[in-house]
Every structure is written in structure tokens, then in C-alpha cells.
Scaffold this active site. Structure first.
Site, short mmCIF file in Angstrom:
data_model
loop_
_atom_site.label_atom_id
_atom_site.label_comp_id
_atom_site.label_asym_id
_atom_site.label_seq_id
_atom_site.Cartn_x
_atom_site.Cartn_y
_atom_site.Cartn_z
N CYS A 79 7.89 -10.06 -4.92
CA CYS A 79 9.32 -10.17 -5.24
C CYS A 79 10.11 -10.67 -4.03
O CYS A 79 10.03 -11.85 -3.68
CB CYS A 79 9.84 -8.84 -5.77
N HIS A 167 6.27 -7.51 -10.18
CA HIS A 167 5.80 -6.30 -9.49
C HIS A 167 4.46 -5.85 -10.08
O HIS A 167 4.42 -5.26 -11.15
CB HIS A 167 6.84 -5.17 -9.63
N GLU A 169 2.67 -3.45 -9.01
CA GLU A 169 2.44 -2.04 -8.74
C GLU A 169 2.94 -1.12 -9.84
O GLU A 169 2.56 0.06 -9.90
CB GLU A 169 3.07 -1.64 -7.40
N SER A 226 0.13 22.96 2.28
CA SER A 226 -0.25 23.85 3.38
C SER A 226 -1.63 24.45 3.14
O SER A 226 -2.40 24.67 4.09
CB SER A 226 0.79 24.95 3.60
N SER A 227 -1.98 24.70 1.88
CA SER A 227 -3.29 25.30 1.57
C SER A 227 -4.43 24.33 1.89
O SER A 227 -5.45 24.72 2.48
CB SER A 227 -3.35 25.69 0.09
#
Length: 509
Positions: A79, A167, A169, A226-227
Site C-alpha cells: 500500500c 493488503h 495481511e 508471566s506464567s
């Protein structure tokens, strides 16, 4: 070191989507601002120029320095990226007489072009532009067109440089994945070895080398990021990682005990800290949403710092920062519509002089889940819905009391439990119950009541940037409403939020 694709960001809303699509092909890529990117080396196999909210004709339109890229490496302009290549190298871009937004179909495709290998005539593509390439430079050739856009795609002769006006994507471009795969594997020659298993292997090795025998602390939230970060660090350094899981009193019903047990079962060295009263006392009487957030953040830092100081010889702070956090924090100066400083990036208090380690800073949320799955983490943990940092504090509108918190936790437990038991939990991105600061009239038995109203909120989304309300079955909503009113003392009315984001947000505060 892994091979990679560079994506130069001109501020498009779709830039992260380009990266996600490339990653889905098991090819590693990085997003960098168009005006601040690393000098390409042998690891860089190709470069993609993103779209932009700007027109190439605007004064001050972004202009990248493509020295060492154009003519030297495979290049794909999307684009705005395509229009920049045409305009900057001798062509002309003008306002389009027929603006093309939305669906279009390819009317011509150069079947000999490696970019369009296997792409069909009449294949649907997604356009989003108000300008058109009126004239190409002499050494450019058209390789694709739609009914309204003659220069739908081009190649620069004697270069591995391409431009496409649409586009690839977005999902609406039917063969967009194939076009991107043609570019990154066929044209750039990437080997498609960026997988969750390979990431775990390489990241664990990198963490071992970087950290050595040093000690690391990490704050666990019970969430996915975080885990997974804690699990990677555990694989690398074992008990030299100490994770701290703070109960701020604002978690879901029974969540603190359940999550703590899960962490211990996974072999993560975790300390549980019951700080409920400390948080709730500090929040007493405060109704302002931003002030509630600041109080929670301040108390968390105090509690975390106190626990951290009990551990001798700590040199690193682990964080669950993921790639969108990093991108937003170092984004283009200008093109990006919103730039924020994320709480996980550069958020260390001055007095906590630790080095930062971020095992997930290269990953998108969906990749984090796949990495967790590759490490055999429980589905309940890696499939958890996103949960706000301030917890239920921002789902109680107005001031927070222990009574209100208990009411909300009970109602929330019924809603989330019902989603799971009815097989709907994994079809929803995020679900919540919001306690409103109003009382409404009701009738229970022969008595009139004035009790609390709650809102059920459930949304579908890919990344939380946009969201649509979940079309849950009426029978399900009726059952949940009935359960909450009958089983939670203090609630006599349940409503369902059918607002999408935008214009509404997912949370109410």
C-alpha cells in the site's frame, strides 16, 4: 542466530498484522520504525514496507532511507510502501478518481511472477487507499491489476523489489497468506524453522548463557504471559528463579489458591503473599478509576520490593513483556496513532536496581500460548482469558468495599464457571461481570427489593485492539441471570453489554 524479515513501520494499523502473518509461516520477523531500524546484515533475508495513514503526497510524509536494502535485498512495499517506491523513484502518485476501499478482485495476474505463484485471477483482495499510482517509473513493470486499479502490483526490473497496492495481511484478501509465503519463502528463501519448540530451545539456551548462576525474581499475575515467562526461566535456571505471586484481594473467587497450586505442580519456585487487607485498606473510600489504579500499583511495588529484599543476591528482574508492548513503547515518532509507555517496559522503580530479563519480548500473545503448549503447561493456565492488572477493582464502579467485592466474586464465579461448563469459554476472548453503583427495584416473593445490578460482558477479539460482543445463546444468558439472582444475595438485576470496541472499551473503567 535466526534468519529474519524486517518490517519497516510507517504507522499503519495493519503493521502488526503483517508480522503475525509472517510468523504464522514459521518465519521470524521484527517491526522497526521506518526512521530507526538496524542496518541489515546476513541474517536479514528480506524487507517489507508497511502501509501508512499518510499520503506520499503529504508534506512531511515518511521517507525511509533504503540504502543497503533496495536493489540489495528482496523488498516488498505494501500500500503506502508500494506508492512510496513508485513516487520516490520517478513515478507519480495522484488522488484516485475511484477510491478503492474494501473488497476488489484481481483482473490480471502475471503468472510468471514468483510473487503471484499459484494466485488466481478473480481472487479477492482488500484495498484501503485514496491515492493511486498514475505513472510508474520506466524500470517498473505491472504484474497485477484490478478492475479499477491498473497498477495493483508491480516489480522493479533487474531488482528483487515488488509493490502491491492491496493488503495481503488481512483475512479479506483470500490468497494473502500465499502471497506472503511466496515472498518470504520463495523470494527471500526463508527456511520456516521459527516454531514454538525451536523458540523454547533457543531461548532456554540464551537465558542460561545470559544469566549464568545469578538469581532472578519475577512477579507472577496468574496470567498467561508471566506464567510462560516463569516456565522458560525455570527450565533455564531452576530454583535460581524466585517467583512472587501477590494476592491483592482483587482476584477471582478462589483464584489465588488454585493458581498457586498450579505453579507448584509445574515445579516453579513460587512464594505466595497474602496482602489482601493491605490493598483493600489502601483503596477504602476511593472511587476514581485512575486513583484506584495508582494505589494498586503503589502497594504492589511496596509488597514486591519487601519480598524481593528477603532474597539475597538477586541481580535480575524477570518480566512478562510481550512484543506488542515493545512495539508500542518504541514506535514511530509521528505515524502511530497512539503511542503509550507500557507498564511492563521501563517500569522499574528507581530504588530497584536490577537488570531486566524479558524472555517473551519477541512474541505475540498467540505465540506465547503456543510456547506454553510446547512446554506442556496446563491448558487451564495458557488458555486463560486476559485479566486486568488492577483486577476486580475496575469492575466495581465506584468505591470498593469488602461486601461489594464478595458480591462481585460470587457473580463472576457463576458466569465464568457457566462459560466453562457449557463449552463457551474458549470461544470468548474475555469475559467479565461489572458491579454497577446503582440499586434497582425488584420483587422477591411478596417483597419489593432495592438491590444491586450487574452487567455481564463477553467479547470476541484477536488481540484486544478491537472487539465485538459475543453472541452468547439467549438460553445460556437466561440461565446465568437466574443463577446469579437466586444465589448471590444483594443482586436482583442482570443485564448484558452488547457494545463493541470501538466505540466502547472492553472494561467499563
Amino acid at each position: 542466530m535466526k534468519e529474519k524479515i524486517l518490517i519497516l513501520d510507517f504507522g499503519s494499523q495493519y503493521t502488526q498484522l503483517i508480522a503475525r502473518r509472517v510468523r504464522e509461516l514459521n518465519v521470524y520477523c521484527e517491526i522497526h520504525p521506518y526512521n530507526h531500524f538496524p542496518e541489515p546484515d546476513e541474517k536479514v533475508k528480506g524487507v517489507i514496507l508497511s502501509g501508512s495513514p499518510y499520503s506520499v503526497r503529504d508534506e512531511g510524509a515518511p521517507i525511509p532511507d533504503l540504502k543497503g536494502i533496495k536493489g540489495d535485498l528482496p523488498l516488498l512495499g505494501v500500500c503506502y510502501g508500494a506508492q512510496h517506491l513508485a513516487q520516490h523513484y520517478g513515478g507519480e502518485v495522484l488522488p484516485s478518481k475511484t477510491r478503492e476501499y474494501g473488497r476488489a478482485r484481481l483482473k490480471f495476474v502475471d503468472k510468471q511472477s514468483p510473487l503471484f505463484r499459484g494466485i488466481n485471477i478473480e481472487s479477492q483482495v482488500w484495498m484501503s487507499h485514496g491515492d493511486t499510482i498514475a505513472r510508474l517509473p520506466e524500470d517498473f513493470e505491472i504484474i497485477g491489476s484490478t478492475a479499477d486499479v491498473k497498477v495493483g502490483a508491480f516489480k522493479i526490473k533487474d531488482e528483487i523489489s515488488y509493490g502491491i497496492q492491496f493488503h495481503p495481511e488481512v483475512y479479506h484478501t483470500e490468497q494473502g497468506k500465499e502471497i506472503l509465503e511466496n515472498f518470504v519463502t520463495g523470494i527471500c528463501g526463508c527456511s520456516q524453522d521459527w516454531t514454538p519448540d525451536s523458540f523454547v530451545e533457543s531461548m532456554v539456551a540464551e537465558l542460561k548463557t545470559k544469566i549464568g548462576n545469578d538469581k532472578v525474581i519475577l512477579g507472577l499475575s496468574g496470567g498467561v504471559d508471566s506464567s510462560v515467562a516463569a516456565m522458560l526461566l525455570t527450565k533455564a535456571i531452576g530454583n535460581n528463579l524466585t517467583s512472587i505471586f501477590v494476592d491483592n484481594g482483587l482476584l477471582r473467587k478462589g483464584e489465588y489458591e488454585q493458581v498457586l497450586d498450579t505453579y507448584r505442580f509445574l515445579g516453579i519456585n513460587v512464594i505466595g503473599v497474602d496482602a489482601k487487607d493491605r490493598f483493600l485498606d489502601a483503596l477504602e473510600g476511593e472511587a476514581d478509576p485512575e486513583k484506584k489504579r495508582k494505589i494498586i500499583g503503589r502497594v504492589f511495588i511496596d509488597v514486591f520490593d519487601e519480598e524481593a529484599h528477603k532474597i539475597e543476591g538477586v541481580k535480575w528482574l524477570g518480566q512478562g513483556t510481550i512484543y506488542p508492548d515493545v512495539i508500542e513503547s518504541v514506535s514511530v515518532n509521528g505515524p502511530s496513532a497512539t503511542i503509550k509507555s507500557h507498564h511492563n517496559v521501563g517500569g522499574l522503580p528507581d530504588f530497584m536496581k536490577l537488570k531486566v530479563i524479558e524472555p517473551l519480548k519477541l512474541l505475540f500473545k498467540d505465540e506465547v500460548r503456543r510456547v506454553g503448549k510446547a512446554m506442556n503447561m496446563s491448558r487451564d493456565l495458557i488458555g486463560r482469558h486476559p485479566f486486568p492488572g488492577p483486577g476486580l477493582a475496575i469492575r466495581i464502579l465506584g468505591d470498593i468495599t469488602r461486601e461489594k467485592l464478595a458480591i462481585l466474586q460470587d457473580a463472576d464465579d457463576i458466569f465464568i464457571g457457566s462459560l466453562k461448563s457449557q463449552g463457551l469459554y474458549d470461544k470468548v476472548w474475555q469475559a467479565a461481570v461489572i458491579l454497577l453503583p446503582i440499586q434497582s427495584v425488584g420483587v422477591m416473593g411478596d417483597e419489593r427489593t432495592y438491590e444491586n445490578a450487574v452487567v455481564l460482558r463477553a467479547v470476541t477479539s484477536t488481540d484486544g485492539m478491537t472487539a465485538d460482543w459475543s453472541h452468547l445463546p439467549y438460553e445460556f444468558l437466561a440461565s446465568v441471570s437466574n443463577d446469579i439472582i437466586n444465589k448471590v444475595k444483594g443482586i436482583n438485576r442482570v443485564v448484558y453489554d452488547i457494545s463493541s470496541k470501538p466505540p466502547a472499551t472492553i472494561e467499563w473503567e
